[in-house]
Design a protein around this motif. Sequence first.
Motif, PDB file in Angstrom:
ATOM      1  N   GLU A   7      -6.957   1.127  12.050  1.00 17.98           N
ATOM      2  CA  GLU A   7      -7.381   2.524  12.129  1.00 17.98           C
ATOM      3  C   GLU A   7      -6.173   3.455  12.068  1.00 17.98           C
ATOM      4  O   GLU A   7      -6.214   4.497  11.400  1.00 17.98           O
ATOM      5  N   LYS A  12       0.816  -1.216   0.000  1.00 13.25           N
ATOM      6  CA  LYS A  12       0.000   0.000   0.000  1.00 13.25           C
ATOM      7  C   LYS A  12       0.846   1.261   0.000  1.00 13.25           C
ATOM      8  O   LYS A  12       0.457   2.275  -0.573  1.00 13.25           O
ATOM      9  N   ASN A  34      -4.778   3.456   8.433  1.00 11.62           N
ATOM     10  CA  ASN A  34      -5.699   4.207   7.564  1.00 11.62           C
ATOM     11  C   ASN A  34      -5.530   5.703   7.767  1.00 11.62           C
ATOM     12  O   ASN A  34      -5.558   6.485   6.807  1.00 11.62           O
ATOM     13  N   GLN A  78      -2.256   6.793   6.122  1.00  9.87           N
ATOM     14  CA  GLN A  78      -2.357   6.823   4.663  1.00  9.87           C
ATOM     15  C   GLN A  78      -3.197   8.005   4.195  1.00  9.87           C
ATOM     16  O   GLN A  78      -2.899   8.622   3.177  1.00  9.87           O
TER      17      GLN A  78
END
Length: 212
Positions: free
Chosen positions: A204, A56, A207, A210
């Motif tokens: 969490e 990612k 995320n 990112q």
Amino acid sequence: MKVILAKSILKANDDVAKRNRETLDRCKVKAVNLISSPGAGKTTLLEKVLELCKGKAAVGVIEGDIATTRDAERIAAKSVPVVQINTQGACHLDARMVEKALLELPLEQLDLVVIENVGNLVCPASFDLGDHEKIALLSVTEGDDKAAKYPRVFDAATAVIITKADLLPYTDFDLDSCVKELLQIKPQLKVFVTSAKAGSGLVELVNWLQAR
């Protein structure tokens, strides 16, 4: 007799930090500075975050320790580019140390650089490294009064990660009281409650990173 003021030392550090930030911005890389007491779980948390970031985001790591390469070896085992800084007694990283480490990382291939600072809640808060954000860690085994005792580092942070939450039932750590004191210091703080062992709160956190 010549007197060297701490203000002058910090000014010289800030000049290098500005240069570091410009280098990172030019390469379109975000840098995060992790700050905590020794044993709060920075490296273990980072290992889990790196696993979740795989595929990612491309992450590089700068490891700061007084001695040994043990943490860097753990990170390297995750197939992540890592540079070890040994401060040889200094209680924090400074911008010049980070400047040299950045030269060893493939910045053009990275999205994020995580700087794991030397375990200390006092000195690292005063030294800008050129990072874009500071994230403070606090483990439940340290006690819930650390925010009130060391407010500067939490005020400088964008987020606070409360670690080792799986041990909450075995400590007298008052989570609600701790979060309340953190938000009194800085109302806009983002607070994550995590357990690297149980895996809770990590998705969490990644995320959020990112998204930023």
